[in-house]
Design a protein around this motif. Sequence first.
Motif, mmCIF file in Angstrom:
data_model
loop_
_atom_site.group_PDB
_atom_site.id
_atom_site.type_symbol
_atom_site.label_atom_id
_atom_site.label_comp_id
_atom_site.label_asym_id
_atom_site.label_seq_id
_atom_site.Cartn_x
_atom_site.Cartn_y
_atom_site.Cartn_z
ATOM 1 N N VAL A 275 0.445 -1.361 0.461
ATOM 2 C CA VAL A 275 0.101 0.357 -0.343
ATOM 3 C C VAL A 275 0.863 1.241 0.402
ATOM 4 O O VAL A 275 0.348 2.577 -0.799
ATOM 5 C CB VAL A 275 -1.109 -0.095 1.130
ATOM 6 C CG1 VAL A 275 -1.207 1.699 0.885
ATOM 7 C CG2 VAL A 275 -2.545 -1.199 1.210
ATOM 8 N N GLY A 276 2.387 1.109 0.900
ATOM 9 C CA GLY A 276 2.667 2.371 0.794
ATOM 10 C C GLY A 276 2.074 3.001 2.485
ATOM 11 O O GLY A 276 1.266 3.275 2.480
ATOM 12 N N PHE A 277 3.811 3.659 3.198
ATOM 13 C CA PHE A 277 3.339 4.199 4.264
ATOM 14 C C PHE A 277 2.144 6.104 4.279
ATOM 15 O O PHE A 277 1.261 5.790 4.856
ATOM 16 C CB PHE A 277 4.211 4.583 5.350
ATOM 17 C CG PHE A 277 4.084 5.027 6.245
ATOM 18 C CD1 PHE A 277 3.156 4.114 7.127
ATOM 19 C CD2 PHE A 277 4.951 6.857 6.392
ATOM 20 C CE1 PHE A 277 3.788 4.617 8.837
ATOM 21 C CE2 PHE A 277 4.182 7.253 7.642
ATOM 22 C CZ PHE A 277 3.898 6.434 8.644
ATOM 23 N N LYS A 278 2.541 6.085 3.060
ATOM 24 C CA LYS A 278 1.529 7.900 2.862
ATOM 25 C C LYS A 278 0.251 7.499 2.703
ATOM 26 O O LYS A 278 -0.311 8.615 2.729
ATOM 27 C CB LYS A 278 2.233 8.616 1.952
ATOM 28 C CG LYS A 278 2.331 8.613 0.216
ATOM 29 C CD LYS A 278 2.664 9.010 -0.357
ATOM 30 C CE LYS A 278 2.311 8.109 -1.988
ATOM 31 N NZ LYS A 278 3.084 9.971 -2.554
ATOM 32 N N ASN A 279 -0.351 6.499 2.186
ATOM 33 C CA ASN A 279 -1.372 5.772 1.473
ATOM 34 C C ASN A 279 -1.933 4.652 2.956
ATOM 35 O O ASN A 279 -3.342 4.545 3.020
ATOM 36 C CB ASN A 279 -1.449 5.261 0.437
ATOM 37 C CG ASN A 279 -0.850 5.881 -0.623
ATOM 38 O OD1 ASN A 279 -1.073 7.242 -1.027
ATOM 39 N ND2 ASN A 279 0.002 5.195 -1.259
ATOM 40 N N TYR A 280 -1.681 5.512 4.155
ATOM 41 C CA TYR A 280 -2.262 4.277 5.097
ATOM 42 C C TYR A 280 -3.684 4.771 5.332
ATOM 43 O O TYR A 280 -4.656 4.200 5.714
ATOM 44 C CB TYR A 280 -1.483 4.234 6.581
ATOM 45 C CG TYR A 280 -0.413 3.004 5.897
ATOM 46 C CD1 TYR A 280 0.180 2.718 4.879
ATOM 47 C CD2 TYR A 280 0.702 2.663 7.630
ATOM 48 C CE1 TYR A 280 0.864 1.124 4.817
ATOM 49 C CE2 TYR A 280 1.130 1.548 7.431
ATOM 50 C CZ TYR A 280 1.487 0.743 6.105
ATOM 51 O OH TYR A 280 2.627 -0.256 5.756
ATOM 52 N N PRO A 281 -3.633 6.538 5.865
ATOM 53 C CA PRO A 281 -5.515 6.885 6.189
ATOM 54 C C PRO A 281 -5.752 7.030 5.367
ATOM 55 O O PRO A 281 -7.249 6.706 5.572
ATOM 56 C CB PRO A 281 -4.242 8.066 6.254
ATOM 57 C CG PRO A 281 -3.219 8.346 6.654
ATOM 58 C CD PRO A 281 -2.489 7.115 5.333
#
Length: 435
Positions: A275-281
């Motif tokens: 997913v990619g960390f910045k896309n967690y929210p």
Amino acid sequence: MSTMTVAEMIGLFLKDSGKINFTAFDGSSFGPQDAPIHIMVNNSRAVYYMADHPNDLGLARAYLQGDISSPELIPGDPYEVFKALMGLKSDLKKPSPAEAAKALASVYSHGIRHPEPPSIEGPSRWKRRAEGLLPHTEKGDSATVSYHYDQSNEFYRLFLGPSMTYTCGVFTEDDPSLDDAEWRKLDLVLDKLNLKPGDRLLDIGCGWGSMEIRAAQRGIKVLGVTLAGEQVKWAQEWIKREGLEDLAEVRQMDYREVPEGDFDGICSLGMMEHVGFKNYPPYFKEIFDKLKPNGRLLNHQITRVNSMATHYPGEFIDRYIFPDGQLASPGEIETVIQDTGFEVVDQENLRQHYALTLHGWNKNLVAGWDRAVELMGEPKARLWGLYMAACAVNFELNNIQIHQFLCVRPDDSKMTDHYPLRPWWVKDATVKSEK
């Protein structure tokens, strides 16, 4: 200036602790002949690979091409050799700038060469960007997921076993069976979600459909989505063989495109790494919106141990295994989950279980080695053996972990007092239904 031998170059970076012997194509040798591990540097290409990338990528390129080898190494399970190499970290030295310059001068005195990487190597992060494959967009994710998963289903079946489950199993002290452990893990997930017959489950990143089979066997209505076409084909055929079409469905679809909502439960097993960390929210917000009030999420993902560590993997993992994959620490993940509005009910670390799972996969790969080479070619078969063995070592050393987060979406009153006061699942639950 006299040129250095390969052994002399190795001596600039490594103390001779007696743990390993290197023998090189130029006739030089480093370390005792009676060392427990022997590494052969078979040609100059290995040296050029290391000069270009003095890290895990350079070593992987040389190994996959057969430029370095070891009589103690089993291609389908190089665990013992990899573990020994990891044990050399305390013996590493940092050469002086003058020593490093002398070593490079020795290498390039034979000509400046940049050998081509193995044909199975994927493009670099920067090349993917140049081709328009932006990380964690639907187009980028589709390409990177396909790179890893759209390979021979028979190859995956060789090492995953009958469950075709590509995340860690849950073992008990008295049951070393990989197959039982994988089904036990699926039971643990469903037990934590506490779904009953007729409830609706969304499985994000469903793989080859093992969760769909298990959930449907319990009478749960389950929808699985994955971006990998080969997985969809396998899962749909499996569901049909089991006669579970009225309860289980698998689609080739991005989780962001699922039109349904009001699920009683959602699970995501081994998918968050993509997913990619910045896309967690936005990821957790998407899940939150798809759940009924008081619905539950079970998120299962590999994690970093340290919140201060980079989210990015090394070049080897990025080019060969999980392009654009990222890992976060359990603290970072839980913070995002709670900020989304979930209540985190339980967090469980299954690190030891993943090491055992990887050993089981390596064992299966060794048993099916000839067929694996026939299906994929020896470099690709070697790659998977190396990748799984390296991961096993890193789980054992607690360099990486894997966590399950059980979360509840509160209802409109913000109350979450509808679940039992104590955990309602049994952590060492036995396999409950027919496989």
